[in-house]
Design a protein around this motif. Structure first.
Motif, PDB file in Angstrom:
ATOM      1  N   SER A   1       0.783  -1.161  -0.150  1.00 44.74           N
ATOM      2  CA  SER A   1      -0.186  -0.159  -0.305  1.00 44.74           C
ATOM      3  C   SER A   1       0.936   1.517   0.287  1.00 44.74           C
ATOM      4  N   LEU A   2       2.027   1.136   0.498  1.00 42.94           N
ATOM      5  CA  LEU A   2       2.645   2.589   0.722  1.00 42.94           C
ATOM      6  C   LEU A   2       3.587   2.860  -0.384  1.00 42.94           C
ATOM      7  N   ALA A   3       3.722   1.524  -1.511  1.00 45.44           N
ATOM      8  CA  ALA A   3       4.379   1.593  -2.632  1.00 45.44           C
ATOM      9  C   ALA A   3       3.742   2.227  -3.228  1.00 45.44           C
ATOM     10  N   GLN A   4       2.716   1.383  -3.584  1.00 48.03           N
ATOM     11  CA  GLN A   4       1.731   2.802  -4.289  1.00 48.03           C
ATOM     12  C   GLN A   4       0.951   4.139  -3.550  1.00 48.03           C
ATOM     13  N   ALA A   5       1.083   4.086  -2.740  1.00 53.84           N
ATOM     14  CA  ALA A   5       0.524   5.447  -2.408  1.00 53.84           C
ATOM     15  C   ALA A   5       1.757   6.606  -2.684  1.00 53.84           C
ATOM     16  N   SER A   6       2.637   5.904  -2.164  1.00 51.89           N
ATOM     17  CA  SER A   6       4.288   7.100  -2.452  1.00 51.89           C
ATOM     18  C   SER A   6       3.941   6.991  -4.386  1.00 51.89           C
ATOM     19  N   ASP A   7       3.656   6.018  -5.051  1.00 54.13           N
ATOM     20  CA  ASP A   7       4.054   6.300  -6.322  1.00 54.13           C
ATOM     21  C   ASP A   7       3.216   7.363  -6.835  1.00 54.13           C
ATOM     22  N   THR A   8       1.649   7.517  -6.095  1.00 58.24           N
ATOM     23  CA  THR A   8       1.085   8.406  -6.839  1.00 58.24           C
ATOM     24  C   THR A   8       1.083   9.596  -6.032  1.00 58.24           C
ATOM     25  N   LEU A   9       2.016   9.896  -4.880  1.00 58.41           N
ATOM     26  CA  LEU A   9       1.943  11.263  -4.041  1.00 58.41           C
ATOM     27  C   LEU A   9       3.560  11.515  -5.314  1.00 58.41           C
ATOM     28  N   LEU A  10       4.919  11.244  -5.366  1.00 58.45           N
ATOM     29  CA  LEU A  10       5.785  11.288  -6.401  1.00 58.45           C
ATOM     30  C   LEU A  10       5.331  11.516  -8.010  1.00 58.45           C
ATOM     31  N   GLY A  11       4.180  11.598  -8.472  1.00 53.50           N
ATOM     32  CA  GLY A  11       3.559  11.714  -9.858  1.00 53.50           C
ATOM     33  C   GLY A  11       3.655  11.264 -10.560  1.00 53.50           C
ATOM     34  N   LYS A  12       3.604   9.488 -10.639  1.00 51.11           N
ATOM     35  CA  LYS A  12       3.812   8.805 -11.382  1.00 51.11           C
ATOM     36  C   LYS A  12       2.738   7.360 -11.480  1.00 51.11           C
ATOM     37  N   ASP A  13       1.473   8.418 -11.178  1.00 51.69           N
ATOM     38  CA  ASP A  13       0.219   7.746 -10.980  1.00 51.69           C
ATOM     39  C   ASP A  13      -0.823   8.588 -12.011  1.00 51.69           C
ATOM     40  N   GLN A  14      -0.846   8.584 -13.016  1.00 55.48           N
ATOM     41  CA  GLN A  14      -1.776   9.967 -13.810  1.00 55.48           C
ATOM     42  C   GLN A  14      -2.896   9.872 -13.676  1.00 55.48           C
ATOM     43  N   TYR A  15      -3.621  11.327 -12.695  1.00 58.21           N
ATOM     44  CA  TYR A  15      -4.678  11.742 -12.031  1.00 58.21           C
ATOM     45  C   TYR A  15      -5.329  10.606 -10.760  1.00 58.21           C
ATOM     46  N   CYS A  16      -4.405   9.852 -10.619  1.00 56.03           N
ATOM     47  CA  CYS A  16      -4.038   9.292  -9.273  1.00 56.03           C
ATOM     48  C   CYS A  16      -5.255   7.580  -9.234  1.00 56.03           C
ATOM     49  N   SER A  17      -5.679   7.864 -10.643  1.00 57.68           N
ATOM     50  CA  SER A  17      -6.355   6.303 -11.493  1.00 57.68           C
ATOM     51  C   SER A  17      -6.380   5.131 -10.720  1.00 57.68           C
ATOM     52  N   ASP A  18      -5.040   5.016 -10.706  1.00 57.26           N
ATOM     53  CA  ASP A  18      -4.149   3.218  -9.362  1.00 57.26           C
ATOM     54  C   ASP A  18      -4.798   3.353  -8.415  1.00 57.26           C
ATOM     55  N   TYR A  19      -4.537   4.646  -7.710  1.00 57.84           N
ATOM     56  CA  TYR A  19      -4.649   4.894  -5.970  1.00 57.84           C
ATOM     57  C   TYR A  19      -6.070   4.350  -6.095  1.00 57.84           C
ATOM     58  N   ILE A  20      -6.926   5.287  -6.923  1.00 54.40           N
ATOM     59  CA  ILE A  20      -8.360   5.085  -7.138  1.00 54.40           C
ATOM     60  C   ILE A  20      -8.753   4.072  -7.150  1.00 54.40           C
ATOM     61  N   LYS A  21      -7.877   2.971  -7.965  1.00 53.76           N
ATOM     62  CA  LYS A  21      -8.533   1.475  -8.372  1.00 53.76           C
ATOM     63  C   LYS A  21      -8.312   0.708  -7.527  1.00 53.76           C
ATOM     64  N   ALA A  22      -6.959   1.110  -6.217  1.00 53.42           N
ATOM     65  CA  ALA A  22      -6.987  -0.214  -6.075  1.00 53.42           C
ATOM     66  C   ALA A  22      -7.751   0.042  -4.247  1.00 53.42           C
ATOM     67  N   SER A  23      -7.847   1.600  -4.380  1.00 55.28           N
ATOM     68  CA  SER A  23      -8.834   2.130  -2.980  1.00 55.28           C
ATOM     69  C   SER A  23     -10.393   1.257  -3.081  1.00 55.28           C
ATOM     70  N   LYS A  24     -11.322   1.159  -4.136  1.00 54.32           N
ATOM     71  CA  LYS A  24     -12.001   0.571  -4.209  1.00 54.32           C
ATOM     72  C   LYS A  24     -12.371  -0.940  -4.666  1.00 54.32           C
ATOM     73  N   SER A  25     -11.126  -1.385  -4.857  1.00 51.29           N
ATOM     74  CA  SER A  25     -10.928  -2.910  -4.892  1.00 51.29           C
ATOM     75  C   SER A  25     -10.818  -3.325  -3.382  1.00 51.29           C
ATOM     76  N   GLY A  26     -10.136  -2.319  -2.849  1.00 52.28           N
ATOM     77  CA  GLY A  26      -9.924  -2.615  -0.798  1.00 52.28           C
ATOM     78  C   GLY A  26      -8.308  -2.896  -0.933  1.00 52.28           C
ATOM     79  N   ASP A  27      -7.806  -3.477  -1.435  1.00 48.55           N
ATOM     80  CA  ASP A  27      -5.936  -3.340  -1.890  1.00 48.55           C
ATOM     81  C   ASP A  27      -5.301  -2.677  -1.146  1.00 48.55           C
ATOM     82  N   LEU A  28      -5.490  -1.351  -0.768  1.00 46.44           N
ATOM     83  CA  LEU A  28      -4.893  -0.665   0.270  1.00 46.44           C
ATOM     84  C   LEU A  28      -5.181  -1.060   1.561  1.00 46.44           C
ATOM     85  N   THR A  29      -3.864  -0.845   2.567  1.00 47.04           N
ATOM     86  CA  THR A  29      -3.913  -0.919   4.265  1.00 47.04           C
ATOM     87  C   THR A  29      -3.758  -0.333   4.336  1.00 47.04           C
ATOM     88  N   VAL A  30      -4.258   0.430   6.169  1.00 52.08           N
ATOM     89  CA  VAL A  30      -3.826   1.627   6.195  1.00 52.08           C
ATOM     90  C   VAL A  30      -3.473   1.499   7.851  1.00 52.08           C
TER      91      VAL A  30
END
Length: 265
Positions: free
Chosen positions: A236-265
């Protein structure tokens, strides 16, 4: 972030007997779990089985590729085992590793060319292990320049700056980060990877250190890591970091992972 799943390694207590006994079901289940967790490569390593390593590695490659669709990282100190693994592999593999040591370089380079493989470039030469960031940058420059001159595409090279335990050198974490930043800025198209868990070796609550260090390293230019993909927090941290570092256009991968329940807080 390019994730290389580290779990099929005979240095792990439960894996060595499974490989020795050719326990296909156990190995394939471990491979499937890593693929489901989102790895880009599954690492296969049977380096503890010195006498039977080439045959065991060939079996591992064939067995894992029956179960997953992602390519493999063929991980061995033995060029004969690497060759046997590459012969069994379908598609473009990643080989771990080549170094700037004359003998190792001359043995592994022809295999990379013959099988059109990606390569982990371990920053070590005939003088041994690097001490600090300066040593790592110098050896990385020597090694990458040689690989490029010998026709290996930059995008096929994964530089490994050799993470050593921070428990034995409190400055090691900063040495690696400085090296990563310099190497990534010098060679725009290469990848930088690492054996992430080495940083925490010998210390308590290792997952916490691994998780924190991944974020730090990504912020300095590391774009790959060999790690435990079943650690949901680190993925989850790898996905969030990619998003924060601008490697996830429009945060689409992060949003998809969140909706699918793949992110752990």
């Amino acid at each position: 972030m390019i994730i290389i799943g580290e779990l099929i390694n005979t240095s792990r207590e439960e894996v060595e007997p499974a490989v020795k006994d050719r326990d296909k079901e156990f190995i394939q289940e471990l491979a499937k779990k890593q693929e489901e967790a989102g790895v880009d490569y599954v690492d296969v390593n049977c380096g503890t089985l010195i006498r039977e390593e080439p045959e065991a590695l060939e079996w591992l490659v064939e067995t894992v590729q029956e179960a997953v669709d992602v390519p493999l990282c063929i991980d061995s100190p033995d060029p004969k085992a690497i060759k046997q693994g590459l012969e069994a592999h379908e598609g473009k593999a990643l080989v771990n590793s080549i170094t700037a040591e004359d003998e190792r370089y001359d043995e592994v380079l022809p295999l990379i060319k013959e099988y059109d493989a990606n390569i982990v470039a371990l920053v070590m030469n005939d003088n041994g292990m690097p001490d600090d960031a300066t040593d790592r940058i110098e050896v990385a420059t020597e090694l990458v320049d040689n690989l490029l001159e010998d026709g290996i595409p930059a995008e096929d090279i994964f530089v490994d700056p050799i993470i050593q335990p921070i428990g034995t050198d409190s400055e090691m974490g900063e040495h690696i980060l400085n090296a990563v930043e310099e190497i990534s800025s010098k060679y725009e198209d290469i990848h930088i990877t690492c054996g992430l868990s080495n940083i925490s070796h010998g210390l308590p609550q290792r997952q916490l250190l691994n998780q924190a260090y991944l974020v730090l390293a990504m912020s300095r230019g590391m774009d790959s890591a060999i790690l435990d993909p079943l650690d949901e927090k680190i993925m989850s941290l790898a996905q969030a970091s990619d998003t924060l570092l601008g490697k996830d256009q429009y945060c689409s991968d992060y949003i998809k992972a969140s909706k699918s329940g793949d992110l752990t807080v």
